[in-house]
Write a protein that holds these residues in place. Structure first.
Motif, short mmCIF file in Angstrom:
data_model
loop_
_atom_site.label_atom_id
_atom_site.label_comp_id
_atom_site.label_asym_id
_atom_site.label_seq_id
_atom_site.Cartn_x
_atom_site.Cartn_y
_atom_site.Cartn_z
N SER A 117 0.85 -1.20 0.00
CA SER A 117 0.00 0.00 0.00
C SER A 117 0.88 1.25 0.00
O SER A 117 2.09 1.17 0.24
N LYS A 118 0.25 2.38 -0.23
CA LYS A 118 1.00 3.66 -0.22
C LYS A 118 1.51 3.99 1.18
O LYS A 118 2.46 4.75 1.34
N ASP A 119 0.87 3.41 2.20
CA ASP A 119 1.34 3.64 3.58
C ASP A 119 2.78 3.15 3.75
O ASP A 119 3.55 3.72 4.52
N VAL A 120 3.13 2.07 3.05
CA VAL A 120 4.49 1.51 3.14
C VAL A 120 5.49 2.51 2.55
O VAL A 120 6.57 2.73 3.10
N ILE A 121 5.11 3.14 1.44
CA ILE A 121 5.99 4.13 0.80
C ILE A 121 6.14 5.34 1.72
O ILE A 121 7.24 5.86 1.93
N GLU A 122 5.03 5.79 2.28
CA GLU A 122 5.07 6.96 3.18
C GLU A 122 5.97 6.68 4.38
O GLU A 122 6.79 7.53 4.77
N ALA A 123 5.86 5.48 4.96
CA ALA A 123 6.68 5.13 6.13
C ALA A 123 8.17 5.14 5.77
O ALA A 123 9.01 5.66 6.51
N HIS A 124 8.51 4.59 4.60
CA HIS A 124 9.91 4.57 4.15
C HIS A 124 10.41 6.01 3.91
O HIS A 124 11.50 6.37 4.36
N PHE A 125 9.60 6.81 3.24
CA PHE A 125 9.97 8.18 2.91
C PHE A 125 10.21 9.00 4.19
O PHE A 125 11.23 9.69 4.32
N MET A 126 9.29 8.89 5.14
CA MET A 126 9.43 9.66 6.39
C MET A 126 10.62 9.17 7.22
O MET A 126 11.30 9.97 7.87
N ALA A 127 10.89 7.87 7.17
CA ALA A 127 12.05 7.33 7.91
C ALA A 127 13.35 7.92 7.34
O ALA A 127 14.27 8.26 8.09
N CYS A 128 13.41 8.07 6.01
CA CYS A 128 14.60 8.67 5.38
C CYS A 128 14.76 10.13 5.77
O CYS A 128 15.86 10.58 6.10
N ILE A 129 13.65 10.87 5.75
CA ILE A 129 13.70 12.29 6.13
C ILE A 129 14.18 12.44 7.57
O ILE A 129 15.01 13.31 7.88
N LYS A 130 13.68 11.57 8.45
CA LYS A 130 14.08 11.65 9.87
C LYS A 130 15.57 11.30 10.04
O LYS A 130 16.27 11.93 10.84
N GLU A 131 16.02 10.30 9.29
CA GLU A 131 17.44 9.94 9.35
C GLU A 131 18.31 11.09 8.84
O GLU A 131 19.34 11.43 9.44
N ALA A 132 17.87 11.72 7.75
CA ALA A 132 18.63 12.85 7.19
C ALA A 132 18.70 14.00 8.20
O ALA A 132 19.76 14.63 8.37
N ASP A 133 17.59 14.27 8.89
CA ASP A 133 17.61 15.39 9.83
C ASP A 133 18.44 15.06 11.08
O ASP A 133 19.01 15.96 11.69
N ALA A 134 18.51 13.79 11.43
CA ALA A 134 19.39 13.39 12.54
C ALA A 134 20.84 13.73 12.18
O ALA A 134 21.60 14.21 13.02
N LEU A 135 21.19 13.53 10.92
CA LEU A 135 22.56 13.85 10.47
C LEU A 135 22.77 15.36 10.39
O LEU A 135 23.82 15.87 10.79
N LYS A 136 21.76 16.09 9.89
CA LYS A 136 21.94 17.52 9.64
C LYS A 136 21.80 18.37 10.91
O LYS A 136 22.56 19.30 11.12
N HIS A 137 20.77 18.04 11.71
CA HIS A 137 20.41 18.93 12.83
C HIS A 137 20.19 18.19 14.15
O HIS A 137 19.47 18.68 15.01
N LYS A 138 20.75 16.97 14.28
CA LYS A 138 20.48 16.15 15.48
C LYS A 138 18.98 15.96 15.69
O LYS A 138 18.50 15.95 16.84
#
Length: 275
Positions: A117-138
């Motif tokens: 489902s699209k929920d799976v894509i959304e979960a993957h996408f948001m997990a990447c954004i959160k990982e990126a922000d952990a690197l950029k801004h803690k």
């Protein structure tokens, strides 16, 4: 962030003309015509192929239809990689339209994640954004956002709304003036010639002496085989969004302007064509 909005727009609206054909061994009631689509580079295959699925299901027996998956020249295409990355990695030196084969049977469990489902894509996408922000801004920026802001990022991508997406995403691309860049650069390097999924390490955009690190500095540190020896010829191409950025480009600028919507720089290292 420096305001090169035209670059952001060009990246967002990048398209790949694609021809989808049904795998020859699929059982159909009548001949399946190919389906042509302009695929958005920044999106995901399973997010933008509903029309492709409907087109081919019309000629299939319903009992023959299970989970759809895509393949290019024998390689199953990972839906959780952005479309532009898949093209750069597997097909960037081939003639257009990109020819993708559609399957409804024999899902390659070893190669692909399921996407029911699209929920799976959304979960993957948001997990990447959160990982990126952990690197950029803690993680400070993403954690200060409200749930509706997270949703706006996702809906902007899903509905191909540039302004809607960037109204929120620009906050993820900012940094305090005294820092002159992110804490670390979110990047992944993919090599067409290895089985290894990707390379990812901690890398700062600013050197200890204060000078800006470049794409060349990143590659020397993380993937030296991508850099031509001083006396030799360049055997590889370094691709981001279908172009070869100059190695002198500051990695901070690339991160702000050439990242995918998931906030990562997806860098492909591919063999240089010999002809």
């Amino acid at each position: 962030m420096t305001d090169d909005k035209d670059v952001l727009r060009d990246v967002w609206f990048g398209r790949i003309p694609t021809c989808f054909t049904l795998y020859q061994d699929e059982i159909t009631e009548r001949e399946a015509e190919p389906y042509y689509l302009l695929l958005p580079r920044i999106s995901y295959l399973t997010l933008v192929t509903d029309k492709v699925k409907k087109h081919f299901q019309k000629v299939m027996r319903q009992e023959e239809v299970s989970e759809i998956w895509f393949e290019y020249e024998g390689t199953p295409l990972k839906w959780h990689y952005p479309i532009g990355l898949l093209f750069d990695l597997h097909a960037s030196n081939t003639a257009l339209p990109w020819s993708i084969t559609v399957h409804f049977k024999n899902f390659p469990e070893k190669d692909l994640l399921h996407c029911h489902s699209k929920d799976v894509i959304e979960a993957h996408f948001m997990a990447c954004i959160k990982e990126a922000d952990a690197l950029k801004h803690k993680s400070q920026v993403i954690n200060e956002m409200q749930k509706k802001d997270h949703k706006q990022l996702w809906m902007g991508l899903q509905n191909d709304k540039f302004e809607q997406f960037w109204a929120i995403n620009r906050k993820l691309m900012e940094y305090p003036p005294e820092d002159s860049g992110f804490r670390y650069i979110p990047f992944r390097i993919y090599q067409a010639t290895t089985e290894r999924p990707f390379i990812q390490k901690l890398f700062r955009p600013i050197a200890s002496g204060g000078q800006l690190h470049t794409l060349g500095d990143l590659l020397k540190d993380v993937c030296p085989s991508a850099i031509a020896p001083e006396d030799g010829e360049q055997k590889t191409q370094v691709m981001i969004h279908g172009i070869e950025p100059m190695l002198e480009t500051p990695i901070q600028w690339l991160s702000e302007h050439m990242s995918y919507p998931d906030n990562f720089l997806h860098i492909s290292i591919i063999p240089r064509p010999t002809d």
